[in-house]
Design an enzyme around this catalytic site. Structure first.
Site, PDB file in Angstrom:
ATOM      1  N   SER A  42     -52.240  93.591  -4.968  1.00 22.54           N
ATOM      2  CA  SER A  42     -53.476  92.887  -5.328  1.00 22.54           C
ATOM      3  C   SER A  42     -54.459  93.744  -6.115  1.00 22.54           C
ATOM      4  O   SER A  42     -55.390  93.216  -6.719  1.00 22.54           O
ATOM      5  CB  SER A  42     -54.164  92.349  -4.070  1.00 22.54           C
ATOM      6  OG  SER A  42     -54.703  93.402  -3.289  1.00 22.54           O
ATOM      7  N   LYS A  58     -60.297  96.009  -1.823  1.00 25.78           N
ATOM      8  CA  LYS A  58     -60.654  95.267  -3.031  1.00 25.78           C
ATOM      9  C   LYS A  58     -61.771  96.019  -3.745  1.00 25.78           C
ATOM     10  O   LYS A  58     -62.263  97.040  -3.278  1.00 25.78           O
ATOM     11  CB  LYS A  58     -61.125  93.845  -2.700  1.00 25.78           C
ATOM     12  CG  LYS A  58     -60.197  93.036  -1.805  1.00 25.78           C
ATOM     13  CD  LYS A  58     -58.917  92.633  -2.503  1.00 25.78           C
ATOM     14  CE  LYS A  58     -58.002  91.846  -1.549  1.00 25.78           C
ATOM     15  NZ  LYS A  58     -56.683  91.559  -2.159  1.00 25.78           N
TER      16      LYS A  58
END
Length: 284
Positions: free
Chosen positions: A90, A145
């Site tokens: 990701s 993230k």
């Protein structure tokens, strides 16, 4: 059930410390007293007997041996630096599956282990930081993230894959097609705050949702993966147990730390790859 390593480490340190303390105040004085009594009862003390009388109980010996090591690990891991492994793609191209990273635990404040209560203010996350945090819907799971929205920001992501913060388009520049993708994915250079980094977009993949807009509440952060079309992040989180205005937001108390370096890589499947240091470096 996930393993709560910080809790186990704290318990191990506490048990070893307790054994060392018991030896200091109880067992050691008894050993010294036994040795003194023996030496006073014989004219020629036997060194073997003295050594036997002075021998620590096995459990105490292990506790005293492990305590300093475990204590140092606890301090380093809780307040300074903690290692993590990247489990998904990701954050491509910044981080890849199998990267081993280091996370600064004091950049965003000193927190007590296990309960994660902030006790000393140091700094706040900045736009563009790569941050490790506990997933709001399952705090036992760590996510990584990039910080996109700060408290008070209005974040908008459009169906044509453009990012806006407080009404302004985030600057990005096409770098070209991603290698080995036959043109199906492109790399861009994006600038969030003072941080320039690369992001990845798939040209053949369309978002299943329309334009989205989010207002970041006080004490919360909006997070996105650099692999924009393959990231389970603030844009997609949904949980009926979380208030609607907090959906997709990471509360300050869930912050683990700031990722700052890759120190090793071990690609999957690990049985057919060897650890390597080709990706070692600071994280942008």
């Amino acid at each position: 059930m996930s393993l709560n390593f910080p809790l186990l480490l704290v318990i191990a340190v506490a048990v070893c410390g307790l054994l060392a303390l018991l030896d200091l105040v109880f067992f050691a004085p008894r050993r010294r007293s036994a040795i003194a009594s023996y030496q006073g009862s014989v004219s020629q003390p036997d060194a073997v007997v003295i050594e036997k009388l002075n021998k620590e109980p096995l459990l105490v010996e292990y506790g005293k041996s492990f305590f300093p090591v475990l204590f140092i690990v606890l301090v380093l891991r809780s307040f300074l630096v903690e290692p993590f492994q990247i489990p998904s793609g990701s954050m491509k191209p910044t981080l890849d599956v199998g990267d081993f990273i280091l996370v600064n635990k004091f950049s965003y404040g000193i927190r007590l282990p296990v309960i994660d209560k902030k006790v000393i203010e140091v700094g706040d996350p900045q736009r563009g930081d790569v941050m490790v945090f506990r997933y709001p819907s399952d705090p036992n799971v760590n996510y990584i993230k990039r910080v996109v929205g700060l408290p008070g920001d209005v974040v908008r992501y459009t169906s044509d894959k453009r990012l806006f913060i407080n009404g302004e388009s985030v600057a990005e520049k096409l770098l070209g097609a991603e290698p080995n993708t036959l043109g199906s994915a492109e790399l861009y250079q994006e600038k969030l705050g003072a941080v320039e980094h690369e992001i990845r977009k798939e040209m053949s993949r369309y978002r299943a949702m329309p334009d989205g807009q989010w207002k970041v509440p006080a004490g919360h952060y909006f997070m996105m993966g650099d692999n924009r079309d393959n990231s389970n992040d603030s844009r997609y989180w949904d949980d009926p147990n979380i208030p609607k205005d907090l959906l997709g937001m990471v509360p300050d108390e869930n912050i683990v730390g700031k990722a700052f370096a890759v120190w090793m890589s071990w690609p999957e499947p690990k049985l057919s790859h060897l650890p390597n240091f080709s990706r070692v470096g600071l994280i942008k």
